[in-house]
Design a protein around this motif. Structure first.
Motif, mmCIF file in Angstrom:
data_model
loop_
_atom_site.group_PDB
_atom_site.id
_atom_site.type_symbol
_atom_site.label_atom_id
_atom_site.label_comp_id
_atom_site.label_asym_id
_atom_site.label_seq_id
_atom_site.Cartn_x
_atom_site.Cartn_y
_atom_site.Cartn_z
ATOM 1 N N TYR A 54 -17.730 -15.616 17.718
ATOM 2 C CA TYR A 54 -18.378 -16.868 17.352
ATOM 3 C C TYR A 54 -17.387 -17.757 16.617
ATOM 4 O O TYR A 54 -16.629 -17.289 15.768
ATOM 5 N N ASP B 97 -29.017 -14.797 10.550
ATOM 6 C CA ASP B 97 -27.921 -14.503 11.461
ATOM 7 C C ASP B 97 -27.976 -13.067 12.002
ATOM 8 O O ASP B 97 -27.235 -12.731 12.922
ATOM 9 N N LEU C 240 -28.489 -13.227 15.632
ATOM 10 C CA LEU C 240 -27.266 -13.354 16.431
ATOM 11 C C LEU C 240 -26.666 -11.985 16.710
ATOM 12 O O LEU C 240 -26.190 -11.713 17.822
ATOM 13 N N ASP D 209 -28.853 -15.806 20.745
ATOM 14 C CA ASP D 209 -27.844 -16.807 20.416
ATOM 15 C C ASP D 209 -28.498 -18.174 20.215
ATOM 16 O O ASP D 209 -28.568 -18.989 21.132
#
Length: 300
Positions: A196, A236, A239, A244
């Motif tokens: 990322y 997060d 993620l 995503d």
């Protein structure tokens, strides 16, 4: 002031500096205050966050649970006779409104004209201006608690803001500072293992990027004794699980809805103690999308 250190990233014409002199990560060059004035008075809620107030209303039961946790901490440290609170960067006013329902007398300061107008529509006492040491000296008021949420990442000199807030606090008053937890262990894994890019960078609006350690250190240097630390849900994690949501507002809102539901369910009496310990444990490991650090004003 000089700013020296390692450059971690570059974004939108800024370097992201792990500053030895300041003790925390920030943009370089640091945006000037007069460059930010127009942005936060008129443009921020209009252009950058046009749906912010609408979404706060949509999320209000969850926000009220978040705010009540903070008031519970204040109330655990202060006698019942001390119930005045200053909210610096009060936004649309719902933190102060939650306090009002608990018997607190609140006062807000908010630079955004749109947000201040909304807060006043709730019947709250709010000044539509920027907070700094000059305003602090002019107010000639003292408060038992100060709430400083999602502010210090936006300002050129967070130490000045903290010291100015301290000037308005009674002896033994409590401050609650909330900032994003950036360059965190989770973000490090996302960047190094899942490739990322640093999506958490938001120049020039987010100037400063704190860790739990650097935020605690800044508060200590600014005249406070740190008396508590917890975190907010590490969104997060989604993620890490493959959802995503970066750049995908629809998926981001869906992830947020799942986070809200979990927090509200963990707030039930059977699970509330576990929730408190869980977020405090996360804070000890530097985990959580936002950090919440409590401090007490030092004597002298």
């Amino acid at each position: 002031m000089t700013h020296t250190g390692s450059v971690l990233d570059r974004s939108h014409g800024f370097s992201v500096l792990e500053c030895i002199d300041c003790g925390f990560i920030h943009l370089s060059p640091v945006p000037a205050e007069n460059d930010l004035d127009k942005v936060y008075r008129e443009e921020y809620y209009r252009d950058e966050k046009p749906l912010f107030i609408e979404r706060v209303k949509e999320d209000l039961p969850w926000w009220e649970s978040v705010y009540n946790d903070r008031y519970e901490f204040f109330e655990s440290k202060l006698p019942e006779s001390r119930r005045s609170v200053l909210d610096i960067g009060c936004g649309p006013g719902y933190f102060l409104k939650a306090g009002e329902a608990r018997g607190w007398k609140g006062f807000g300061i908010e630079p955004s004209a749109q947000a201040a107008l909304h807060a006043r529509s709730l019947g709250l006492e709010v000044m539509n201006t920027f907070f700094d040491s000059g305003l602090s000296a002019a107010l000639k008021r003292k408060f038992d608690a100060v709430h400083l949420s999602e502010v210090l990442e936006h300002v050129p000199d967070p130490s000045m803001i903290l010291k100015a807030a301290g000037m308005l606090m009674n002896e033994g008053s409590v401050i609650c500072c909330v900032v994003p937890n950036d360059y965190s262990p989770v973000q490090k894994v996302l960047k190094e293992k899942l490739h990322y890019k640093p999506y958490w960078l938001a120049p020039p609006h987010h100037i400063n990027y704190f860790s739990f350690d650097s935020m605690k250190s800044l508060m200590e240097k600014s005249g406070f004794k740190v008396i508590g630390a917890t975190s907010m849900f590490p969104i997060d994690f989604f993620l890490l699980m493959g959802d995503d949501y970066v750049g995908n507002d629809e998926l981001g809102r869906a992830s947020h809805a799942r986070r809200k539901r979990l927090d509200l369910m963990l707030g039930e009496p059977e699970l509330k103690g576990f929730k408190k310990e869980m977020y405090e444990l996360m804070a000890r490991h530097g985990i959580g999308r936002e950090m919440i650090i409590y401090g007490e004003k030092r004597n002298g």
